[in-house]
Scaffold this active site. Structure first.
Site, PDB file in Angstrom:
ATOM      1  N   ARG A 158       0.828  -0.898   0.023  1.00  0.00           N
ATOM      2  CA  ARG A 158       0.267  -0.427  -0.250  1.00  0.00           C
ATOM      3  C   ARG A 158       0.593   1.390  -0.298  1.00  0.00           C
ATOM      4  O   ARG A 158       0.376   2.346  -0.469  1.00  0.00           O
ATOM      5  CB  ARG A 158      -0.773  -0.021   1.130  1.00  0.00           C
ATOM      6  N   ARG A 167       6.190   9.156  -7.130  1.00  0.00           N
ATOM      7  CA  ARG A 167       7.341   9.632  -7.155  1.00  0.00           C
ATOM      8  C   ARG A 167       8.036   9.322  -8.885  1.00  0.00           C
ATOM      9  O   ARG A 167       8.890   9.601  -9.539  1.00  0.00           O
ATOM     10  CB  ARG A 167       8.421   9.676  -6.473  1.00  0.00           C
TER      11      ARG A 167
END
Length: 231
Positions: A158, A167
């Site tokens: 998760r 990112r």
């Protein structure tokens, strides 16, 4: 940069599926784990993903060895607090003739590259002099953010979804962006069902960056498609 998936939860997809089934069954978790067939595991994980029910994903963890990244990257990745980190200590490990990361835009510019390399050489020399005079825990204060380090990090599935959403985005800083995509590639090999749809928000919907969008959603979808093959 070198990224290795050192270890992960054995049979992570089955673990996640069993955890999810446990919420709605009077059968013990161990029995559920053994009784689920492959089709049942994949079907349940797919359903969980569509519903956005990611809490069972927390039962699958992945540990990475990361080498050849900068201390600047370290400052970014440790902002992801649902994770564990072990980092090479500059307090106990000397950095004589330290390796350093060169940003691509500096490497591509001859004048900038020369300035950068000369500065690194001067810092290395000054660090050496300081380390001969004081403890290296004090000498390290002159070391640059580009100084290369090694990290061991563990994240659950998760947390990795969140990490990839932030990112892998094209607006993320280049070094952690590259790291995120390599981590995504590795976990997809290990547990593809858990990472269907993983990546920046534009992969499965509209760009969440609003007016700050990079405007390259199609290219990002194509890039992720090369990693996240359908199943």
């Amino acid at each position: 940069m070198k990224v290795t998936l050192i270890s992960h939860t054995p049979d992570p997809e089955r673990v996640v599926a069993a955890a999810a089934r446990n919420c709605y069954s009077d059968i013990g978790a161990a029995s559920l784990y053994e009784s689920l067939d492959d089709a049942g595991v994949l079907g349940l994980i797919k359903k969980l993903g569509k519903l956005g029910h990611y809490s069972p994903f927390e039962h699958a963890s992945f540990t990475f060895g990361v080498e050849g990244v900068s201390r600047t990257l370290l400052a970014q990745i440790t902002r992801h607090r649902i994770a564990s980190f072990s980092v090479k200590s500059q307090r106990y490990v000397g950095e004589h003739d330290f390796a350093y990361i060169v940003p691509p835009k500096i490497a591509e510019n001859e004048a900038a590259s020369k300035i950068y390399e000369n500065l690194m050489a001067r810092i290395a020399e000054d660090y050496k002099k300081l380390a001969e005079t004081v403890e290296i825990e004090d000498a390290r204060y002159v070391l640059p953010g580009s100084c290369a380090t090694s990290i061991v990090t563990t994240m659950n599935a998760r947390a990795l979804h969140n990490f990839f959403a932030l990112r892998c985005c094209n607006r993320a800083q280049w070094e952690i962006h590259d790291l995120a995509f390599e981590m995504l590639r590795l976990v997809h090999i290990a547990a593809p069902a858990l990472f269907v749809g993983a990546g920046p928000g534009c992969v499965t919907g509209t760009c969440p960056e609003g007016s700050m969008t990079c405007g390259k959603a199609d290219q990002m979808r194509e890039k992720c498609a090369g990693i996240l093959q359908s199943w």
